[in-house]
Design a protein around this motif. Structure first.
Motif, PDB file in Angstrom:
ATOM      1  N   GLY A 194       0.794  -1.215   0.000  1.00 46.91           N
ATOM      2  CA  GLY A 194       0.000   0.000   0.000  1.00 46.91           C
ATOM      3  C   GLY A 194       0.820   1.254   0.000  1.00 46.91           C
ATOM      4  N   GLY A 195       2.083   1.152  -0.272  1.00 45.70           N
ATOM      5  CA  GLY A 195       2.894   2.359  -0.377  1.00 45.70           C
ATOM      6  C   GLY A 195       3.326   2.879   0.958  1.00 45.70           C
ATOM      7  N   GLY A 196       4.266   3.786   0.942  1.00 46.15           N
ATOM      8  CA  GLY A 196       4.726   4.412   2.147  1.00 46.15           C
ATOM      9  C   GLY A 196       4.120   5.747   2.350  1.00 46.15           C
ATOM     10  N   THR A 197       4.602   6.478   3.354  1.00 44.41           N
ATOM     11  CA  THR A 197       4.026   7.762   3.692  1.00 44.41           C
ATOM     12  C   THR A 197       4.848   8.909   3.195  1.00 44.41           C
ATOM     13  N   SER A 198       6.041   8.703   2.850  1.00 49.08           N
ATOM     14  CA  SER A 198       6.915   9.829   2.541  1.00 49.08           C
ATOM     15  C   SER A 198       6.939  10.210   1.080  1.00 49.08           C
ATOM     16  N   GLY A 199       6.580   9.314   0.193  1.00 51.59           N
ATOM     17  CA  GLY A 199       6.583   9.638  -1.233  1.00 51.59           C
ATOM     18  C   GLY A 199       7.971   9.980  -1.735  1.00 51.59           C
ATOM     19  N   GLU A 200       8.991   9.174  -1.295  1.00 52.13           N
ATOM     20  CA  GLU A 200      10.369   9.503  -1.671  1.00 52.13           C
ATOM     21  C   GLU A 200      10.563   9.540  -3.178  1.00 52.13           C
ATOM     22  N   GLY A 201       9.889   8.612  -3.897  1.00 56.46           N
ATOM     23  CA  GLY A 201      10.068   8.582  -5.344  1.00 56.46           C
ATOM     24  C   GLY A 201       9.586   9.849  -6.001  1.00 56.46           C
ATOM     25  N   TRP A 202       8.417  10.316  -5.611  1.00 54.38           N
ATOM     26  CA  TRP A 202       7.886  11.539  -6.203  1.00 54.38           C
ATOM     27  C   TRP A 202       8.663  12.769  -5.742  1.00 54.38           C
ATOM     28  N   ALA A 203       9.083  12.763  -4.489  1.00 51.84           N
ATOM     29  CA  ALA A 203       9.913  13.871  -4.016  1.00 51.84           C
ATOM     30  C   ALA A 203      11.236  13.893  -4.772  1.00 51.84           C
TER      31      ALA A 203
ATOM     32  N   VAL B  37      -5.331  22.033  -7.721  1.00 52.70           N
ATOM     33  CA  VAL B  37      -5.622  22.503  -6.366  1.00 52.70           C
ATOM     34  C   VAL B  37      -4.908  21.639  -5.329  1.00 52.70           C
ATOM     35  N   PHE B  38      -4.954  20.320  -5.480  1.00 50.28           N
ATOM     36  CA  PHE B  38      -4.330  19.439  -4.488  1.00 50.28           C
ATOM     37  C   PHE B  38      -2.809  19.574  -4.495  1.00 50.28           C
ATOM     38  N   LEU B  39      -2.223  19.701  -5.667  1.00 47.88           N
ATOM     39  CA  LEU B  39      -0.772  19.874  -5.740  1.00 47.88           C
ATOM     40  C   LEU B  39      -0.348  21.222  -5.162  1.00 47.88           C
ATOM     41  N   LEU B  40      -1.038  22.293  -5.552  1.00 43.19           N
ATOM     42  CA  LEU B  40      -0.675  23.622  -5.061  1.00 43.19           C
ATOM     43  C   LEU B  40      -0.871  23.736  -3.559  1.00 43.19           C
ATOM     44  N   THR B  41      -1.906  23.073  -3.042  1.00 43.49           N
ATOM     45  CA  THR B  41      -2.131  23.105  -1.595  1.00 43.49           C
ATOM     46  C   THR B  41      -0.935  22.530  -0.852  1.00 43.49           C
ATOM     47  N   ALA B  42      -0.432  21.394  -1.317  1.00 44.29           N
ATOM     48  CA  ALA B  42       0.717  20.766  -0.660  1.00 44.29           C
ATOM     49  C   ALA B  42       1.976  21.616  -0.805  1.00 44.29           C
ATOM     50  N   VAL B  43       2.220  22.173  -1.999  1.00 43.37           N
ATOM     51  CA  VAL B  43       3.406  23.018  -2.203  1.00 43.37           C
ATOM     52  C   VAL B  43       3.323  24.266  -1.327  1.00 43.37           C
ATOM     53  N   ARG B  44       2.158  24.874  -1.268  1.00 39.40           N
ATOM     54  CA  ARG B  44       1.962  26.083  -0.464  1.00 39.40           C
ATOM     55  C   ARG B  44       2.224  25.815   1.016  1.00 39.40           C
ATOM     56  N   GLN B  45       1.731  24.692   1.524  1.00 38.92           N
ATOM     57  CA  GLN B  45       1.948  24.357   2.933  1.00 38.92           C
ATOM     58  C   GLN B  45       3.439  24.186   3.233  1.00 38.92           C
ATOM     59  N   SER B  46       4.162  23.516   2.337  1.00 36.66           N
ATOM     60  CA  SER B  46       5.607  23.345   2.534  1.00 36.66           C
ATOM     61  C   SER B  46       6.325  24.682   2.467  1.00 36.66           C
ATOM     62  N   TYR B  47       5.919  25.521   1.532  1.00 37.32           N
ATOM     63  CA  TYR B  47       6.574  26.824   1.378  1.00 37.32           C
ATOM     64  C   TYR B  47       6.372  27.699   2.617  1.00 37.32           C
TER      65      TYR B  47
ATOM     66  N   ALA C  65      10.019  23.212  -1.519  1.00 38.31           N
ATOM     67  CA  ALA C  65       8.563  23.114  -1.367  1.00 38.31           C
ATOM     68  C   ALA C  65       7.946  22.379  -2.552  1.00 38.31           C
ATOM     69  N   VAL C  66       8.454  22.658  -3.750  1.00 37.45           N
ATOM     70  CA  VAL C  66       7.937  21.972  -4.935  1.00 37.45           C
ATOM     71  C   VAL C  66       8.207  20.470  -4.833  1.00 37.45           C
ATOM     72  N   ALA C  67       9.431  20.097  -4.439  1.00 34.07           N
ATOM     73  CA  ALA C  67       9.774  18.682  -4.312  1.00 34.07           C
ATOM     74  C   ALA C  67       8.931  18.009  -3.243  1.00 34.07           C
ATOM     75  N   GLU C  68       8.749  18.669  -2.101  1.00 35.64           N
ATOM     76  CA  GLU C  68       7.959  18.084  -1.016  1.00 35.64           C
ATOM     77  C   GLU C  68       6.475  17.997  -1.399  1.00 35.64           C
ATOM     78  N   GLY C  69       5.984  19.036  -2.068  1.00 30.88           N
ATOM     79  CA  GLY C  69       4.585  19.012  -2.479  1.00 30.88           C
ATOM     80  C   GLY C  69       4.312  17.894  -3.468  1.00 30.88           C
ATOM     81  N   LEU C  70       5.227  17.703  -4.418  1.00 27.32           N
ATOM     82  CA  LEU C  70       5.073  16.617  -5.377  1.00 27.32           C
ATOM     83  C   LEU C  70       5.224  15.269  -4.685  1.00 27.32           C
ATOM     84  N   GLY C  71       6.121  15.202  -3.718  1.00 27.72           N
ATOM     85  CA  GLY C  71       6.317  13.951  -2.997  1.00 27.72           C
ATOM     86  C   GLY C  71       5.103  13.539  -2.191  1.00 27.72           C
TER      87      GLY C  71
END
Length: 738
Positions: A344-353, A614-624, A633-639
C-alpha cells in the motif's frame, strides 16, 4: 473556511452513525422516489433565435403537429424476394396500412404505392404516418407500437424497420455494464494503492451513495424542469470519477496522520480542515466550468451542464460529511483486511519527491521537453472534424442503422435528412399552383445539391407554404449544411424563406456553438482563475493554473481528432463504419463529432484538471509556508501528492475508459477525451510541467500586491492546524497508503 470544515469533520467523526444512517436514508429515499415516480424526460432540442427553430414553429402553427418534428413516423419496407407490387406483398402492405389507420393519434397514412414512396427497383417502400395529439416525449414508444401494427407485412416475409426520426435529445442512453466495470477497476486501483480492503471500500461506498443521491435528485427534477435523457449517464460518469477521487484524497491524508500517531477524531478533523478545503475548492471549479454552459445559447447543453453539476455537489457533500463519519466509525480498523503481498505504499513519497528534486535541478530542460511532448499530443487537434453524426455510424444490426441503409439504398443518402422549407408569403394564396408558390418551388429546385422537391403544401391561413427538399448528400456530409445555407439564401420578392429539419437544426447548432465558444471559454478561465486567487492569494499561480488546464485540453482534443477525425483506431473504440470494404476500413475511418461535444468536454475537463492543480498547489503552499524554500517546497509538495494524484487519475481513467463501451457515439467521445486528458494531466503536466514552471518562477509564485491582499477575503484553502505538534494518546504502527 478551514476551521469551519475542521469543526464539521470533527462533529461527523464523533457522530458517525447519525451521519451514515442519514445519508443512506437520503440516498435510498431520493433514488427510490425517482424510480417510483420518474420525472418525464424532454426531447426538446430547440435553439431559440435560429432559423431552424423559426421553421419548426411555423410548421406547428401553420400546418399542424403532423408536419412538425416528432409528428411524422416512417416505416421502411423491404422485399428480398421480389417487387413490393407483386400480389402477395402488396396485399400484406395494404392490410398493414388499414391497421395503422386505426391506431391512436394517427391522422394520415401515406401508402408506399405512390410517387416517391417506392424505390426504382420496387423492393423498398416507405409508409409515412402523420400523428396528432400524441406525447412527443414518448416518440420511441409510439414508434414501436406503430411498428408492431405492421406484423401483417412481416408475416408475408417483408422486412419492416421504423426509420429514426429522433433528435439528439431523444437518445436515451441507458445504464449498463460500464458503470460496474468502472467501479471494479477503481476498486482494484484502490486495493493496490492502500493495500487493505477496508480502506479501498470507503471511497467506493461514498461514491455510490453520492451518485445515488445525485441521480435521485435529477430524476425528481424532471417534474419541474425539462430534463434531457442523457442527463443520467453524464451525471453517473462524472459523479463516479469525482466521488471516488475526493474520498481518496481525504482518506490518504487521514491514514498518513494515523501513521504519525494522531488520534482518530483529531486526525479526521485535521484532514477535513486541510484536504477537505481542497475538495471544496476543486469541486467549485468543476461546478463553475459546468455552469458556464448556460451561456452557450443551447438549452439542451445548458441543462446537461448544471445537471451534471448536481452530481459534483453531491460528491463534495459526501466527501466532507460521510467520509469523516466512516473514518470515525472505523478508527484504526480502516487498515484492516490487508491484502497479501501489497504494502500500500509508504508515507513519505520519496520517489515523487525525488522526481521533484530532479526537475528542480534542470527546470528549463524539463519545461522544453514537456512542451514538445504536449505539442505533439495536441497537434492532431487541427484536424478535428465537427459535424452531425447520422445513423449511418450507428451500431450494426440496430433498427436505426438498418433503416438508414434501406433509405439510402432505395431513395438516396439525402432522404435520411430532408430539408423542410417553410416560407411566409406577402399575401394570402389559395392554390399551390399560384405564380409566387411556383416561383419559390422552382428556386428551391435550382439550388445546387437538391435532388428532389416534393409538392408544396399551403397552410390553413394561406400565408405560408411548406416544401420538402431532398439533398444529394447524407446528413453527416459537410455539403448538406451548404445546401441548407444556399436554400436560405433564396430570394423571392416578398417571401421569407426558413429551413428546418434535422440537418438544418444541427447546422444552426454548430453555428451557435462557434459563436458562443469564445465567451464560454473566457468565462470559465476567468472565474476558475478567480477562485484559485481566492484560495491561494497568488495571482501568478492562478493564471498559470488556468493556462496549464488549457494545455491538457489541447491533448484531449488531439486524441479526439486522432481517433475520430483522422480515424486511427475508430473501429477499436466500437464505432461501426458506414461501409465495410476491407479489414482496414473496419479499424480506420473518419467519424464526425457533434458540434456541441467539444464545448461540453471543455467545461468538464477544465474543472476536473483544476482538481489536481488545487491538491498539488495546496501541498506546495503548505511546505513553502513552513520553510520558505521554493524548490524544496515543490519537491515536497510533489512527494506528498504524487501517489495520490496518480492513483486518483488511474481511477478516473478506468471509469472513463469503461464508458467507451457504450454504443452511443457521444459517450464514446467523452470517454476517449476525458481518459486521455486526465492521464496526460496527472503525469506530464503535474509531474513535470507544473513543477518546472514553479521552480523557474521562484518567489513570484506566491507574490500578491498589497492592495489586492487587503481586499481579498480570507478563504485560504490550506489549513495550518495539521502542522501543529500532535499530542497522541497512543502511537500504533500503521501502514499508510497513498
Amino acid at each position: 473556511m478551514t476551521r469551519l470544515l475542521g469543526r464539521l469533520g470533527g462533529w461527523c467523526a464523533r457522530h458517525g452513525w447519525i451521519v451514515l444512517v442519514s445519508w443512506v436514508i437520503a440516498a435510498a429515499a431520493l433514488m427510490g422516489g425517482s424510480l417510483a415516480f420518474p420525472g418525464p424526460t424532454s426531447n426538446d432540442a430547440s435553439i431559440p433565435g435560429t432559423d431552424a427553430q423559426r421553421a419548426h414553429d411555423l410548421m406547428k402553427t401553420g400546418f399542424g403537429p403532423g408536419y412538425a418534428t416528432g409528428g411524422t413516423i416512417q416505416l421502411l419496407l423491404y422485399s428480398a424476394d421480389g417487387p413490393l407490387i407483386d400480389d402477395k406483398p402488396k396485399k400484406a402492405v395494404e392490410r398493414t396500412i388499414d391497421d395503422l389507420r386505426t391506431m391512436p393519434y394517427v391522422t394520415k397514412v401515406e401508402t408506399p404505392f405512390r410517387r416517391g414512396g417506392i424505390s426504382s427497383n420496387l423492393q423498398i417502400g416507405l409508409i409515412t404516418i402523420r400523428l396528432e395529439g400524441h406525447d412527443s416525449n414518448k416518440l420511441a414508444e409510439t414508434t414501436q407500437k406503430l411498428s408492431k401494427a405492421a406484423d401483417p407485412a412481416r408475416a408475408a416475409g417483408l422486412e419492416v424497420v421504423p426509420a429514426d426520426s429522433s433528435t439528439p435529445a431523444d437518445k436515451e442512453i441507458k445504464t449498463g455494464p460500464s458503470e460496474i466495470i468502472g467501479v471494479i477497476c477503481a476498486l482494484l486501483v484502490l486495493v493496490f494503492a492502500f493495500g487493505t480492503l477496508v480502506a479501498a471500500m470507503v471511497p467506493i461506498f461514498v461514491a455510490l451513495i453520492s451518485v445515488a443521491s445525485g441521480l435521485g435528485v435529477i430524476g425528481l427534477l424532471g417534474w419541474v424542469v425539462d430534463m434531457p435523457k442523457q442527463a443520467g449517464i453524464m451525471a453517473t460518469m462524472i459523479g463516479l470519477g469525482v466521488g471516488i477521487d475526493y474520498a481518496l484524497f481525504l482518506l490518504s491524508r487521514h491514514r498518513r496522520l494515523l501513521a504519525e500517531g494522531v488520534p482518530v477524531v483529531e486526525s479526521v478533523r485535521r484532514t477535513v480542515a486541510s484536504s477537505g478545503g481542497a475538495v471544496v475548492f476543486a469541486g467549485g471549479t468543476v461546478i463553475i466550468a459546468l455552469s458556464a454552459l448556460l451561456l452557450a445559447g443551447f438549452p439542451l447543453l445548458a441543462t446537461l451542464g448544471w445537471v451534471t453539476g448536481i452530481s459534483v455537489v453531491a460528491a463534495v457533500l459526501t466527501s466532507v460529511t460521510l467520509v469523516p463519519a466512516l473514518l470515525g466509525l472505523l478508527g484504526h480498523r480502516v487498515n484492516a483486511l490487508k491484502v497479501p503481498l501489497l504494502r500500500g505504499g509508504g508515507t513519505s513519497g520519496e520517489g515523487w519527491a525525488g522526481l521533484g528534486s530532479w526537475v528542480a535541478r534542470r527546470p528549463w530542460r524539463v519545461l522544453i521537453a514537456s512542451a514538445l511532448v504536449l505539442g505533439a499530443f495536441a497537434a492532431p487537434a487541427m484536424a478535428l472534424k465537427l459535424g452531425p453524426l447520422d445513423e449511418g455510424y450507428g451500431t450494426k444490426g440496430s433498427e436505426p442503422r438498418r433503416a438508414y441503409e434501406l433509405m439510402a439504398t432505395g431513395f438516396g443518402p439525402g432522404f435520411n435528412g430532408p430539408l423542410i422549407v417553410v416560407a411566409t408569403l406577402p399575401s394570402r394564396v389559395t392554390d399551390a399552383e399560384e405564380p409566387i408558390v411556383d416561383n419559390l418551388v422552382r428556386e428551391v429546385k435550382d439550388v445546387d445539391g437538391v435532388a428532389h422537391v416534393a409538392d408544396p403544401k399551403i397552410n390553413t391561413s394561406g400565408r405560408s407554404v411548406l416544401i420538402q427538399a431532398i439533398p444529394d448528400y447524407a446528413p453527416s456530409d459537410d455539403r448538406a449544411a451548404e445546401v441548407v445555407r444556399d436554400v436560405r439564401a433564396i430570394s423571392v420578392p416578398g417571401v421569407r424563406v426558413h429551413v428546418g429539419g434535422k440537418v438544418a437544426g444541427l447546422t444552426d447548432a454548430g453555428d451557435r456553438m462557434a459563436e458562443r465558444t469564445p465567451l464560454v471559454i473566457g468565462v470559465v478561465v476567468l472565474l476558475s482563475a478567480l477562485l484559485l486567487l481566492l484560495a491561494f492569494r497568488a495571482p501568478v499561480v492562478a493564471i498559470k493554473a488556468a493556462v496549464m488546464n488549457l494545455v491538457s485540453l489541447g491533448a484531449a482534443f488531439g486524441a479526439l481528432a486522432m481517433v475520430f477525425s483522422i480515424g486511427v483506431g475508430s473501429g477499436l473504440v466500437g464505432m461501426d463504419p458506414p461501409v465495410s470494404s476491407s479489414y482496414v476500413t473496419e479499424l480506420f475511418f473518419s467519424v464526425p463529432i457533434e458540434s456541441y461535444v467539444p464545448l461540453m468536454l471543455f467545461a468538464v475537463l477544465f474543472g476536473l484538471s483544476m482538481d489536481y492543480e488545487v491538491f498539488l498547489l495546496t501541498a506546495v503552499r503548505q511546505s513553502y509556508l513552513r520553510h520558505g524554500d521554493n524548490s524544496r517546497a515543490v519537491a515536497e509538495g510533489l512527494g506528498s501528492t504524487g501517489r495520490v494524484i496518480t492513483s486518483a487519475a488511474l481511477i478516473m481513467v478506468a471509469v472513463f475508459v469503461a464508458f467507451i463501451a457504450y454504443p452511443d457515439a457521444m459517450v464514446k467521445t467523452f470517454g476517449v477525451g476525458l481518459a486521455v486528458a486526465i492521464a496526460v494531466d496527472a503525469t506530464i503536466i503535474r509531474g513535470f510541467l507544473v513543477p518546472a514552471t514553479m521552480v523557474l518562477l521562484g518567489r513570484w509564485n506566491w507574490w500578491c500586491p498589497r492592495w489586492l491582499d487587503r481586499i481579498l477575503p480570507n478563504l485560504s484553502v490550506e489549513g495550518h492546524e495539521e502542522d501543529e505538534p500532535a499530542t497522541p494518546r497512543r502511537r500504533e504502527p500503521v501502514e499508510a497508503g497513498v
